[in-house]
Design a protein around this motif. Structure first.
Motif, short mmCIF file in Angstrom:
data_model
loop_
_atom_site.label_atom_id
_atom_site.label_comp_id
_atom_site.label_asym_id
_atom_site.label_seq_id
_atom_site.Cartn_x
_atom_site.Cartn_y
_atom_site.Cartn_z
N SER A 154 2.89 -2.78 -5.66
CA SER A 154 2.89 -2.51 -4.22
C SER A 154 2.31 -1.14 -3.89
CB SER A 154 4.32 -2.58 -3.66
OG SER A 154 4.81 -3.90 -3.74
N ARG A 155 1.80 -1.05 -2.67
CA ARG A 155 1.36 0.23 -2.12
C ARG A 155 2.28 0.54 -0.95
NH1 ARG A 155 -4.14 -2.29 -2.17
NH2 ARG A 155 -4.89 -1.95 -4.27
N GLU A 166 5.42 -10.61 2.52
CA GLU A 166 6.48 -9.98 3.31
C GLU A 166 7.82 -10.18 2.60
OE1 GLU A 166 5.84 -8.43 6.25
OE2 GLU A 166 3.72 -8.92 6.10
N GLY A 196 4.07 0.54 2.25
CA GLY A 196 4.00 -0.36 3.40
C GLY A 196 3.48 -1.75 3.08
N LYS A 197 3.11 -2.02 1.83
CA LYS A 197 2.59 -3.34 1.46
C LYS A 197 3.32 -3.85 0.23
CE LYS A 197 -2.08 -2.95 3.22
NZ LYS A 197 -3.50 -3.04 2.92
N ILE A 198 3.83 -5.08 0.32
CA ILE A 198 4.47 -5.73 -0.83
C ILE A 198 3.40 -6.59 -1.50
CG2 ILE A 198 6.26 -7.33 -1.58
CD1 ILE A 198 7.83 -6.48 0.96
N MET A 199 3.15 -6.29 -2.76
CA MET A 199 2.03 -6.96 -3.45
C MET A 199 2.49 -7.64 -4.74
SD MET A 199 -0.86 -4.07 -2.73
CE MET A 199 -2.22 -5.15 -3.12
N GLN A 202 -2.28 -15.45 -0.81
CA GLN A 202 -2.21 -14.10 -0.27
C GLN A 202 -1.97 -13.06 -1.37
OE1 GLN A 202 -0.03 -15.62 3.79
NE2 GLN A 202 0.54 -13.62 3.00
N GLU A 203 -2.57 -11.89 -1.17
CA GLU A 203 -2.38 -10.77 -2.09
C GLU A 203 -1.37 -9.77 -1.56
OE1 GLU A 203 -6.18 -9.14 -3.10
OE2 GLU A 203 -6.77 -10.94 -4.19
N VAL A 204 -0.95 -9.94 -0.30
CA VAL A 204 0.09 -9.11 0.30
C VAL A 204 1.10 -10.08 0.91
CG1 VAL A 204 0.62 -7.38 2.06
CG2 VAL A 204 -1.53 -7.23 0.80
N GLN A 223 9.60 -3.93 -2.75
CA GLN A 223 8.40 -3.44 -3.44
C GLN A 223 8.35 -3.94 -4.90
OE1 GLN A 223 6.79 -2.35 -0.61
NE2 GLN A 223 6.11 -0.53 -1.66
#
Length: 122
Positions: free
Chosen positions: A84-85, A61, A87-90, A57-59, A80
């Motif tokens: 990260s963007r 939780e 709302g998204k943990i990357m 996965q690239e995103v 984060q």
């Protein structure tokens, strides 16, 4: 399989999934390592090699555990990262999913000044 993640005074239980990479991690326990941080991520090299799995996965939780193949690294995500963007943990790039922290993973923020992590079967 349940494991304990110990950093300083913090001991957090987690559950490994049944993925091929998670099974390799389980076979190497206990693992003791120095760790680095990248935003709200703790990561450290572990003595296994694994290719990127189809389910990578690239995103992620908060509380997810991942394996980052380019660095042979175990990753604990609790907020984060620089990639990260909103709302998204990357992660830096896709990670194999290893499992999840059982409890409040944001507690890892309190031990980021420590330098050593221990993973062991629980």
């Amino acid at each position: 399989m349940k494991i304990n993640i110990k950093i300083g005074k913090l001991s957090m239980q987690a559950e490994l999934n049944e993925s091929p990479t998670a099974r390799k991690v389980a076979e190497e326990l206990p693992i003791k390592a120095s760790f680095n941080t990248w935003g709200d991520e703790i990561y450290f090299g572990i003595p296994i090699k694994a290719d990127l799995e189809e389910s990578a996965q690239e995103v992620v939780e908060i509380g997810d555990l991942g394996y980052w193949p380019p660095g042979n690294a175990f990753c604990i995500f609790f907020g984060q990262t620089p990639a990260s963007r909103p709302g998204k943990i990357m992660p830096a790039s896709a990670v194999n999913m290893l499992g999840k922290v059982l409890g409040d993973a944001t507690e890892f923020k309190e031990v980021m000044d420590e330098r050593e992590v221990v993973l062991e079967a629980s």
